[in-house]
Design a protein around this motif. Structure first.
Motif, PDB file in Angstrom:
ATOM      1  N   ARG A  26       0.810  -1.210   0.000  1.00 55.45           N
ATOM      2  CA  ARG A  26       0.000   0.000   0.000  1.00 55.45           C
ATOM      3  C   ARG A  26       0.849   1.268   0.000  1.00 55.45           C
ATOM      4  O   ARG A  26       0.400   2.324  -0.422  1.00 55.45           O
ATOM      5  CB  ARG A  26      -0.940  -0.005   1.205  1.00 55.45           C
ATOM      6  CG  ARG A  26      -2.084  -1.008   1.079  1.00 55.45           C
ATOM      7  CD  ARG A  26      -2.901  -1.077   2.353  1.00 55.45           C
ATOM      8  NE  ARG A  26      -2.099  -1.601   3.458  1.00 55.45           N
ATOM      9  CZ  ARG A  26      -2.567  -1.747   4.692  1.00 55.45           C
ATOM     10  NH1 ARG A  26      -3.803  -1.388   4.976  1.00 55.45           N
ATOM     11  NH2 ARG A  26      -1.792  -2.235   5.645  1.00 55.45           N
ATOM     12  N   THR A  27       2.087   1.178   0.475  1.00 48.66           N
ATOM     13  CA  THR A  27       2.913   2.378   0.526  1.00 48.66           C
ATOM     14  C   THR A  27       4.030   2.354  -0.507  1.00 48.66           C
ATOM     15  O   THR A  27       4.905   3.210  -0.502  1.00 48.66           O
ATOM     16  CB  THR A  27       3.541   2.510   1.928  1.00 48.66           C
ATOM     17  OG1 THR A  27       4.352   1.355   2.185  1.00 48.66           O
ATOM     18  CG2 THR A  27       2.477   2.614   3.003  1.00 48.66           C
ATOM     19  N   LEU A  28       3.999   1.364  -1.426  1.00 50.51           N
ATOM     20  CA  LEU A  28       5.076   1.236  -2.394  1.00 50.51           C
ATOM     21  C   LEU A  28       4.773   2.050  -3.638  1.00 50.51           C
ATOM     22  O   LEU A  28       3.638   2.308  -3.991  1.00 50.51           O
ATOM     23  CB  LEU A  28       5.260  -0.230  -2.784  1.00 50.51           C
ATOM     24  CG  LEU A  28       5.738  -1.159  -1.666  1.00 50.51           C
ATOM     25  CD1 LEU A  28       5.761  -2.587  -2.173  1.00 50.51           C
ATOM     26  CD2 LEU A  28       7.106  -0.754  -1.164  1.00 50.51           C
ATOM     27  N   SER A  29       5.799   2.448  -4.340  1.00 48.30           N
ATOM     28  CA  SER A  29       5.654   3.047  -5.661  1.00 48.30           C
ATOM     29  C   SER A  29       6.798   2.545  -6.526  1.00 48.30           C
ATOM     30  O   SER A  29       7.866   2.197  -6.033  1.00 48.30           O
ATOM     31  CB  SER A  29       5.684   4.570  -5.584  1.00 48.30           C
ATOM     32  OG  SER A  29       6.920   5.000  -5.055  1.00 48.30           O
ATOM     33  N   ALA A  30       6.574   2.468  -7.836  1.00 45.85           N
ATOM     34  CA  ALA A  30       7.577   1.928  -8.740  1.00 45.85           C
ATOM     35  C   ALA A  30       8.775   2.876  -8.810  1.00 45.85           C
ATOM     36  O   ALA A  30       8.636   4.055  -9.119  1.00 45.85           O
ATOM     37  CB  ALA A  30       6.974   1.730 -10.124  1.00 45.85           C
ATOM     38  N   ALA A  31       9.975   2.363  -8.492  1.00 52.81           N
ATOM     39  CA  ALA A  31      11.173   3.176  -8.529  1.00 52.81           C
ATOM     40  C   ALA A  31      11.851   3.130  -9.887  1.00 52.81           C
ATOM     41  O   ALA A  31      12.715   3.935 -10.189  1.00 52.81           O
ATOM     42  CB  ALA A  31      12.151   2.721  -7.445  1.00 52.81           C
ATOM     43  N   SER A  32      11.496   2.174 -10.726  1.00 51.75           N
ATOM     44  CA  SER A  32      12.105   2.016 -12.033  1.00 51.75           C
ATOM     45  C   SER A  32      11.052   1.478 -12.980  1.00 51.75           C
ATOM     46  O   SER A  32      10.014   0.969 -12.550  1.00 51.75           O
ATOM     47  CB  SER A  32      13.295   1.057 -11.936  1.00 51.75           C
ATOM     48  OG  SER A  32      12.881  -0.197 -11.449  1.00 51.75           O
ATOM     49  N   PRO A  33      11.281   1.569 -14.293  1.00 52.38           N
ATOM     50  CA  PRO A  33      10.298   1.041 -15.247  1.00 52.38           C
ATOM     51  C   PRO A  33       9.995  -0.421 -14.942  1.00 52.38           C
ATOM     52  O   PRO A  33      10.900  -1.221 -14.663  1.00 52.38           O
ATOM     53  CB  PRO A  33      11.000   1.202 -16.593  1.00 52.38           C
ATOM     54  CG  PRO A  33      11.951   2.333 -16.394  1.00 52.38           C
ATOM     55  CD  PRO A  33      12.423   2.190 -14.976  1.00 52.38           C
ATOM     56  N   PRO A  34       8.738  -0.795 -14.981  1.00 50.39           N
ATOM     57  CA  PRO A  34       8.381  -2.160 -14.589  1.00 50.39           C
ATOM     58  C   PRO A  34       8.698  -3.190 -15.658  1.00 50.39           C
ATOM     59  O   PRO A  34       8.717  -2.886 -16.859  1.00 50.39           O
ATOM     60  CB  PRO A  34       6.866  -2.066 -14.370  1.00 50.39           C
ATOM     61  CG  PRO A  34       6.438  -1.021 -15.352  1.00 50.39           C
ATOM     62  CD  PRO A  34       7.547   0.000 -15.344  1.00 50.39           C
ATOM     63  N   ASN A  35       8.962  -4.405 -15.213  1.00 56.90           N
ATOM     64  CA  ASN A  35       8.863  -5.538 -16.113  1.00 56.90           C
ATOM     65  C   ASN A  35       7.384  -5.708 -16.454  1.00 56.90           C
ATOM     66  O   ASN A  35       6.505  -5.247 -15.722  1.00 56.90           O
ATOM     67  CB  ASN A  35       9.375  -6.814 -15.446  1.00 56.90           C
ATOM     68  CG  ASN A  35      10.761  -6.650 -14.888  1.00 56.90           C
ATOM     69  OD1 ASN A  35      11.703  -6.310 -15.593  1.00 56.90           O
ATOM     70  ND2 ASN A  35      10.895  -6.874 -13.582  1.00 56.90           N
ATOM     71  N   VAL A  36       7.099  -6.388 -17.547  1.00 56.99           N
ATOM     72  CA  VAL A  36       5.711  -6.601 -17.951  1.00 56.99           C
ATOM     73  C   VAL A  36       5.517  -8.070 -18.320  1.00 56.99           C
ATOM     74  O   VAL A  36       6.272  -8.630 -19.116  1.00 56.99           O
ATOM     75  CB  VAL A  36       5.321  -5.718 -19.153  1.00 56.99           C
ATOM     76  CG1 VAL A  36       3.863  -5.969 -19.547  1.00 56.99           C
ATOM     77  CG2 VAL A  36       5.537  -4.243 -18.830  1.00 56.99           C
ATOM     78  N   LEU A  37       4.510  -8.694 -17.716  1.00 60.69           N
ATOM     79  CA  LEU A  37       4.073 -10.041 -18.076  1.00 60.69           C
ATOM     80  C   LEU A  37       2.634  -9.928 -18.560  1.00 60.69           C
ATOM     81  O   LEU A  37       1.737  -9.654 -17.767  1.00 60.69           O
ATOM     82  CB  LEU A  37       4.165 -10.986 -16.874  1.00 60.69           C
ATOM     83  CG  LEU A  37       3.509 -12.371 -17.039  1.00 60.69           C
ATOM     84  CD1 LEU A  37       4.147 -13.157 -18.176  1.00 60.69           C
ATOM     85  CD2 LEU A  37       3.583 -13.154 -15.725  1.00 60.69           C
ATOM     86  N   LEU A  38       2.426 -10.102 -19.853  1.00 60.60           N
ATOM     87  CA  LEU A  38       1.094 -10.011 -20.442  1.00 60.60           C
ATOM     88  C   LEU A  38       0.637 -11.431 -20.781  1.00 60.60           C
ATOM     89  O   LEU A  38       1.245 -12.104 -21.613  1.00 60.60           O
ATOM     90  CB  LEU A  38       1.120  -9.138 -21.696  1.00 60.60           C
ATOM     91  CG  LEU A  38      -0.217  -8.593 -22.192  1.00 60.60           C
ATOM     92  CD1 LEU A  38       0.001  -7.393 -23.113  1.00 60.60           C
ATOM     93  CD2 LEU A  38      -1.049  -9.635 -22.911  1.00 60.60           C
ATOM     94  N   ILE A  39      -0.422 -11.894 -20.110  1.00 54.11           N
ATOM     95  CA  ILE A  39      -0.906 -13.269 -20.252  1.00 54.11           C
ATOM     96  C   ILE A  39      -2.246 -13.247 -20.977  1.00 54.11           C
ATOM     97  O   ILE A  39      -3.176 -12.545 -20.568  1.00 54.11           O
ATOM     98  CB  ILE A  39      -1.086 -13.942 -18.874  1.00 54.11           C
ATOM     99  CG1 ILE A  39       0.171 -13.795 -18.027  1.00 54.11           C
ATOM    100  CG2 ILE A  39      -1.447 -15.413 -19.054  1.00 54.11           C
ATOM    101  CD1 ILE A  39      -0.008 -14.270 -16.580  1.00 54.11           C
ATOM    102  N   LEU A  40      -2.341 -14.038 -22.048  1.00 47.41           N
ATOM    103  CA  LEU A  40      -3.548 -14.053 -22.865  1.00 47.41           C
ATOM    104  C   LEU A  40      -4.102 -15.466 -22.935  1.00 47.41           C
ATOM    105  O   LEU A  40      -3.404 -16.397 -23.326  1.00 47.41           O
ATOM    106  CB  LEU A  40      -3.223 -13.556 -24.269  1.00 47.41           C
ATOM    107  CG  LEU A  40      -4.391 -13.282 -25.210  1.00 47.41           C
ATOM    108  CD1 LEU A  40      -5.282 -12.175 -24.673  1.00 47.41           C
ATOM    109  CD2 LEU A  40      -3.879 -12.920 -26.602  1.00 47.41           C
ATOM    110  N   ALA A  41      -5.373 -15.616 -22.541  1.00 47.25           N
ATOM    111  CA  ALA A  41      -6.090 -16.872 -22.742  1.00 47.25           C
ATOM    112  C   ALA A  41      -6.766 -16.842 -24.107  1.00 47.25           C
ATOM    113  O   ALA A  41      -6.943 -15.778 -24.702  1.00 47.25           O
ATOM    114  CB  ALA A  41      -7.121 -17.081 -21.642  1.00 47.25           C
TER     115      ALA A  41
END
Length: 535
Positions: A26-41
């Motif tokens: 709840r108190t975190l924020s992204a410090a760097s660009p995120p990795n991305v996992l895009l999952i498609l069914a």
């Protein structure tokens, strides 16, 4: 242990694991660009997941939703290949030549300015990996992916003949290889992530994980099918009522459960397939009690296989999530899960054919979900894959990102669309949407940044959302939706109070029909003119 208790413990354990892995975000924020996992069914219905009202055991996805967000009004294109084009390009499929327009060409090759997401992420320091279904023009390595396991055999889950590693064909699998598509696709995704951690630990990654289930043929490991063997004996009418109660409680969908439409069957006619499948097959949305005992027994087996395929997909997703944790990457990985279209009413026999004597769900059987169960999977909505009524285009969207999303278990009711995914990811990665490429003007993406809705359920400002597929057409402007099946008149619905599209207001509000129809025509003409200029 009874299988329903086993499923409950799987859910509890999955939630506990995610809580322990993610901590209190709840108190975190992204410090760097995120990795991305895009999952498609593939061909999964709106309410198939447990967290969207379904009875199928999906504890890993349910746990992601409990630690993240669920979108209740997110949309796809109603079909597999245009959805994939929209996800990776950030445009309507017709804008990039990947679906038909009325007077300006059919599916073909993207214009050279229409690059895919990995090409846009590479200058930002990302490495990109693909595992699973492709169904886009070109090949993965030629469109910016660094590694790819491409599954091109959509008629076989146990013995694929067309699958490729880094665009080089692999040998055909046999039953002796103990191969199953869902497990293999996850295996390659895990392998790519392991390689990334070993060789590129300081770079962010984009992993595109595209399963081929629960698309037909309905095939799953026998032990998975056994978990659901007796679950669906009550039939699809009772299941729809059961799911509708859960959908109302969990998702707050407004309206009433839409009735069956007995005239609606598969979108394509394959009479020889019906004859081959036998007297147990049913190709219309009929009431369950009108079926013969033989038909009911046949149909119960089919839904058990569909459930097993979704269940197995969730387990394999759990393994990929575990790999992210092992890498220390889970906290700053944006995970997006969705389906390429609604569940399918199609009934056909392809590949190696269907052996009526084979065990249902085995490699020698070729079964399709069909209209009755598809309608249940799409609860509470009307129609199926290929139609652009809500049943064809509404998808779950689960979003999980501990370092970037403070909210836990919340709903987002703001409408969104696949066209939003690529611009969202590019902006979160620190980039801007390109205006030119190799001297060519790049049109503005019609998508919007979904990240603006991560913190709260705020409206994403846009003029409208537009659909066209095989003559089925629709437009949504605010809460109003204009929709028509091919060759049929426009229907008008107020989705704010009638999301299942029960009360057609077209006759009562002709001025609203005219307004939305004019907007649909304007956008269609714009896409056609743009297409002609590029020819």
């Amino acid at each position: 242990m009874p299988h329903h208790l086993n499923m409950s413990w799987r859910f509890v354990l999955a939630q506990l694991v995610l809580i322990l892995l993610c901590g209190d975000s709840r108190t975190l924020s992204a410090a760097s660009p995120p990795n991305v996992l895009l999952i498609l069914a593939d061909d999964m219905g709106f309410s198939d997941l447990g967290c969207y009202g379904g009875e199928i055991a999906t504890p890993n996805l349910d746990a992601l939703a409990a630690q993240g967000l669920r979108y209740t009004q997110f949309y796809n294109t109603a079909r597999c290949w245009p959805t994939r084009a929209s996800i990776l390009s950030g445009y309507y499929a017709q804008q990039v030549g990947r679906d038909a327009l009325p007077h300006a060409g059919n599916r073909g090759t993207r214009p050279s300015w229409a690059r895919l997401l990995p090409d846009l992420l590479r200058p930002l320091g990302y490495r990109s990996y693909h595992s699973g279904k492709w169904h886009i023009d070109g090949n993965p390595l030629g469109t910016g992916f660094d590694h790819s396991y491409r599954y091109e055999d959509y008629d076989r889950n146990f013995t694929p003949k067309a699958h490729f590693l880094d665009d080089k064909q692999l040998p055909t699998k046999t039953l002796d290889d103990n191969y199953y598509s869902t497990t293999a696709i996850a295996d390659y995704a895990i392998s790519f992530l392991q390689g990334h951690q070993q060789h590129h630990p300081d770079q962010p990654f984009f992993e595109y994980l595209a399963f081929v289930v629960p698309h037909f043929p309905l095939q799953a490991p026998a032990e998975d099918i056994a978990l659901y063997r007796t679950r669906y004996g009550q039939g699809w009418d009772a299941l729809r009522n059961e799911r509708w109660a859960a959908v109302q409680e969990k998702l707050l969908i407004p309206g009433e459960l839409s009735p069956l439409e007995p005239e609606i069957g598969p979108p394509y006619d394959f009479p020889n397939a019906i004859a081959n499948l036998g007297q147990g097959e049913v190709n219309r949305e009929l009431s369950w009690n009108s079926l013969s005992p033989a038909q009911q027994r046949f149909q119960v087996r089919k839904m058990a296989i569909h459930a097993a395929m979704v269940d197995r997909m969730d387990r394999e997703i759990g393994r990929v999530i575990a790999q992210l944790h092992e890498m220390g990457a889970l906290e700053n990985t944006l995970i997006l899960f969705l389906s390429d279209n609604g569940a399918s009413a199609e009934i056909m026999v392809r590949g190696d054919g269907h052996d009526p004597q084979a065990l249902a769900g085995s490699a020698n059987s070729f079964l399709c979900l069909g209209p009755g169960w598809s309608r249940a999977s799409n609860t509470p909505f009307r129609r199926h894959k290929t139609w652009v009524h809500e049943g064809g285009i509404a998808t779950p969207l689960v979003v999980h990102w501990p370092a970037g999303i403070k909210s836990h278990g919340e709903l987002r009711h703001t409408p969104g669309h696949l066209i939003d995914l690529a611009p969202t990811i590019v902006e979160l990665a620190g980039g801007v949407w390109p205006e030119r490429f190799q001297g060519l003007t790049v049109p503005p993406t019609p998508g919007r940044n979904l990240a603006n809705s991560f913190a709260s359920d705020q409206t994403i400002e846009r003029d409208c959302l537009w659909w066209l597929h095989e003559g089925n057409r629709a437009l949504r402007m605010g809460d109003w939706k204009l929709v028509a099946a091919k060759g049929e008149p426009w229907e008008l619905y107020n989705l704010a109070i009638d999301r299942p599209e029960n009360n057609n207001l077209a006759a009562e509000k002709p001025e609203k029909v005219q307004l939305l129809q004019s907007q649909w025509n304007e956008m269609t003409n714009e896409f056609e003119n743009s297409f002609r200029r590029k020819k």
